[in-house]
Design a protein around this motif. Structure first.
Motif, PDB file in Angstrom:
ATOM      1  N   SER A   1       0.912  -0.930  -0.278  1.00 32.23           N
ATOM      2  CA  SER A   1      -0.162  -0.006   0.004  1.00 32.23           C
ATOM      3  C   SER A   1       1.350   1.272  -0.036  1.00 32.23           C
ATOM      4  O   SER A   1       2.038   1.604   0.383  1.00 32.23           O
ATOM      5  N   GLU A   2       0.463   2.029  -0.566  1.00 32.85           N
ATOM      6  CA  GLU A   2       1.131   3.521  -0.919  1.00 32.85           C
ATOM      7  C   GLU A   2       0.557   4.503  -1.725  1.00 32.85           C
ATOM      8  O   GLU A   2      -0.514   4.221  -2.940  1.00 32.85           O
ATOM      9  N   ASN A   3       1.452   5.644  -1.246  1.00 34.62           N
ATOM     10  CA  ASN A   3       0.460   7.056  -2.240  1.00 34.62           C
ATOM     11  C   ASN A   3       1.097   6.985  -3.385  1.00 34.62           C
ATOM     12  O   ASN A   3       2.460   6.639  -3.098  1.00 34.62           O
ATOM     13  N   PHE A   4       0.614   7.659  -4.983  1.00 33.72           N
ATOM     14  CA  PHE A   4       1.275   7.821  -5.609  1.00 33.72           C
ATOM     15  C   PHE A   4       0.895   8.646  -6.426  1.00 33.72           C
ATOM     16  O   PHE A   4      -0.759   9.307  -6.347  1.00 33.72           O
ATOM     17  N   THR A   5       1.031   8.938  -7.477  1.00 33.59           N
ATOM     18  CA  THR A   5       0.602  10.321  -8.774  1.00 33.59           C
ATOM     19  C   THR A   5       0.752   9.036 -10.101  1.00 33.59           C
ATOM     20  O   THR A   5       2.070   8.815 -10.216  1.00 33.59           O
ATOM     21  N   PHE A   6       0.044  10.033 -11.556  1.00 37.43           N
ATOM     22  CA  PHE A   6       0.132   8.857 -12.515  1.00 37.43           C
ATOM     23  C   PHE A   6       0.727   9.663 -12.803  1.00 37.43           C
ATOM     24  O   PHE A   6       0.902  11.433 -12.610  1.00 37.43           O
TER      25      PHE A   6
ATOM     26  N   ILE B   1       0.900  -4.747 -10.672  1.00 38.95           N
ATOM     27  CA  ILE B   1       2.543  -3.889 -11.513  1.00 38.95           C
ATOM     28  C   ILE B   1       3.210  -4.636 -11.270  1.00 38.95           C
ATOM     29  O   ILE B   1       3.509  -5.835 -10.693  1.00 38.95           O
ATOM     30  N   ILE B   2       3.966  -4.784 -13.012  1.00 42.90           N
ATOM     31  CA  ILE B   2       4.716  -5.723 -13.798  1.00 42.90           C
ATOM     32  C   ILE B   2       6.455  -5.283 -13.783  1.00 42.90           C
ATOM     33  O   ILE B   2       6.359  -6.003 -13.669  1.00 42.90           O
ATOM     34  N   GLY B   3       6.619  -4.349 -13.392  1.00 47.63           N
ATOM     35  CA  GLY B   3       7.453  -3.367 -13.107  1.00 47.63           C
ATOM     36  C   GLY B   3       7.837  -2.414 -12.276  1.00 47.63           C
ATOM     37  O   GLY B   3       7.010  -1.412 -12.028  1.00 47.63           O
ATOM     38  N   SER B   4       9.872  -2.353 -11.100  1.00 48.84           N
ATOM     39  CA  SER B   4       9.062  -1.092 -11.492  1.00 48.84           C
ATOM     40  C   SER B   4      10.745  -0.341 -11.337  1.00 48.84           C
ATOM     41  O   SER B   4      11.735  -1.154 -11.032  1.00 48.84           O
ATOM     42  N   PHE B   5      11.233   0.965 -11.234  1.00 46.38           N
ATOM     43  CA  PHE B   5      11.668   1.321 -11.441  1.00 46.38           C
ATOM     44  C   PHE B   5      12.241   2.702 -10.643  1.00 46.38           C
ATOM     45  O   PHE B   5      11.205   3.158 -10.121  1.00 46.38           O
ATOM     46  N   SER B   6      14.162   3.342 -10.170  1.00 48.25           N
ATOM     47  CA  SER B   6      14.206   4.165  -9.786  1.00 48.25           C
ATOM     48  C   SER B   6      14.521   5.127 -11.639  1.00 48.25           C
ATOM     49  O   SER B   6      14.170   6.455 -10.608  1.00 48.25           O
TER      50      SER B   6
ATOM     51  N   ILE C   1       0.576   1.675 -17.960  1.00 47.82           N
ATOM     52  CA  ILE C   1       0.564   3.339 -17.427  1.00 47.82           C
ATOM     53  C   ILE C   1       1.508   2.812 -16.419  1.00 47.82           C
ATOM     54  O   ILE C   1       2.192   2.210 -15.703  1.00 47.82           O
ATOM     55  N   ILE C   2       2.640   4.199 -15.775  1.00 44.14           N
ATOM     56  CA  ILE C   2       3.458   4.296 -15.108  1.00 44.14           C
ATOM     57  C   ILE C   2       2.940   5.347 -14.144  1.00 44.14           C
ATOM     58  O   ILE C   2       2.198   6.657 -14.068  1.00 44.14           O
ATOM     59  N   LEU C   3       3.058   4.753 -12.953  1.00 43.84           N
ATOM     60  CA  LEU C   3       2.526   5.172 -11.608  1.00 43.84           C
ATOM     61  C   LEU C   3       3.798   6.129 -10.900  1.00 43.84           C
ATOM     62  O   LEU C   3       5.332   5.425 -10.637  1.00 43.84           O
ATOM     63  N   HIS C   4       4.128   6.975  -9.885  1.00 43.59           N
ATOM     64  CA  HIS C   4       4.987   7.551  -8.676  1.00 43.59           C
ATOM     65  C   HIS C   4       4.743   7.930  -8.237  1.00 43.59           C
ATOM     66  O   HIS C   4       3.934   8.250  -7.744  1.00 43.59           O
ATOM     67  N   SER C   5       5.619   6.672  -7.579  1.00 39.80           N
ATOM     68  CA  SER C   5       5.516   6.334  -5.838  1.00 39.80           C
ATOM     69  C   SER C   5       6.042   7.267  -4.998  1.00 39.80           C
ATOM     70  O   SER C   5       6.749   8.437  -5.352  1.00 39.80           O
ATOM     71  N   GLU C   6       5.550   7.442  -3.805  1.00 40.15           N
ATOM     72  CA  GLU C   6       5.739   8.153  -2.523  1.00 40.15           C
ATOM     73  C   GLU C   6       7.256   7.962  -2.266  1.00 40.15           C
ATOM     74  O   GLU C   6       7.698   8.633  -1.781  1.00 40.15           O
ATOM     75  N   THR C   7       7.291   6.451  -2.672  1.00 40.40           N
ATOM     76  CA  THR C   7       9.023   6.577  -2.138  1.00 40.40           C
ATOM     77  C   THR C   7       9.587   6.313  -2.905  1.00 40.40           C
ATOM     78  O   THR C   7      10.762   6.236  -3.451  1.00 40.40           O
ATOM     79  N   GLY C   8       9.031   6.825  -4.250  1.00 37.98           N
ATOM     80  CA  GLY C   8      10.544   7.196  -5.390  1.00 37.98           C
ATOM     81  C   GLY C   8      10.015   6.641  -6.827  1.00 37.98           C
ATOM     82  O   GLY C   8      11.038   7.147  -7.610  1.00 37.98           O
ATOM     83  N   TYR C   9       9.660   5.356  -6.512  1.00 40.07           N
ATOM     84  CA  TYR C   9      10.235   4.662  -7.704  1.00 40.07           C
ATOM     85  C   TYR C   9       8.605   5.217  -8.980  1.00 40.07           C
ATOM     86  O   TYR C   9       7.679   5.518  -8.306  1.00 40.07           O
TER      87      TYR C   9
END
Length: 170
Positions: free
Chosen positions: A78-83, A100-105, A125-133
């Motif tokens: 669970s995390e917050n993110f932006t589109f 989620i199929i992939g996660s990148f820095s 689509i790409i989501l920008h996570s609160e963790t920076g990923y």
């Protein structure tokens, strides 16, 4: 003869009492315990079926068993993110479960991966996570069970994506 007998006994005592021999012996034995820092996943055994009362009649009926495929458990986070794109936000904002199929820095790497997935039939689509990923999402759902079923389907049809996981919007 006595010297040979004493020598054999002495060697056997050394091999059972010496720590060096014990360590060597343990290396050869199969590992029976595993010490990992990962969390354990517990599951409850499924019942064969449940007998329930039919609300529309006086009879009892047997409800079919609802089980998930016998695969590795679905990792959830669970995390917050932006589109990353406004169109993606408008289309998926009401959904809470994202496959989620992939996660990148790096956003550049996430976009490159997104382009690789499109010819395979995905609409990522790409989501920008609160963790920076930057999370590469291939589906989103309002229902968690539908999201889990999609993950199992991807894992079955695309074995290279066996690490697909579920992101839950906070």
């Amino acid at each position: 003869m006595k010297k040979l007998f004493v020598a054999i006994i002495a060697l056997s005592l050394l091999s059972t009492g010496c720590k060096v021999f014990q360590k060597m012996k343990k290396k050869d034995e199969p590992a029976t315990t595993q010490n990992t820092s990962e969390g354990k996943v517990f599951s409850v055994p499924a019942t064969q079926s449940q007998v329930r009362e039919n609300p529309t009649s006086d009879k009892m009926y047997e409800e079919p068993e609802k089980t998930e495929p016998a695969e590795k458990p679905v990792r959830t986070q669970s995390e917050n993110f932006t589109f990353s794109a406004k169109a993606d936000q408008d289309k998926n904002q009401k959904n809470s479960y994202f496959v989620i199929i992939g996660s990148f820095s790096s956003n550049e790497n996430a976009n490159r991966y997104k382009q690789e997935l499109i010819p395979q039939g995905f609409s990522p689509i790409i989501l920008h996570s609160e963790t920076g990923y930057y999370r590469v999402c291939v589906n989103s759902f309002t229902d968690e069970n539908e999201a889990r079923q999609r993950i199992y389907q991807i894992r079955h049809n695309f074995p290279q994506y066996a690490d697909t996981w579920l992101l839950i919007k906070k």
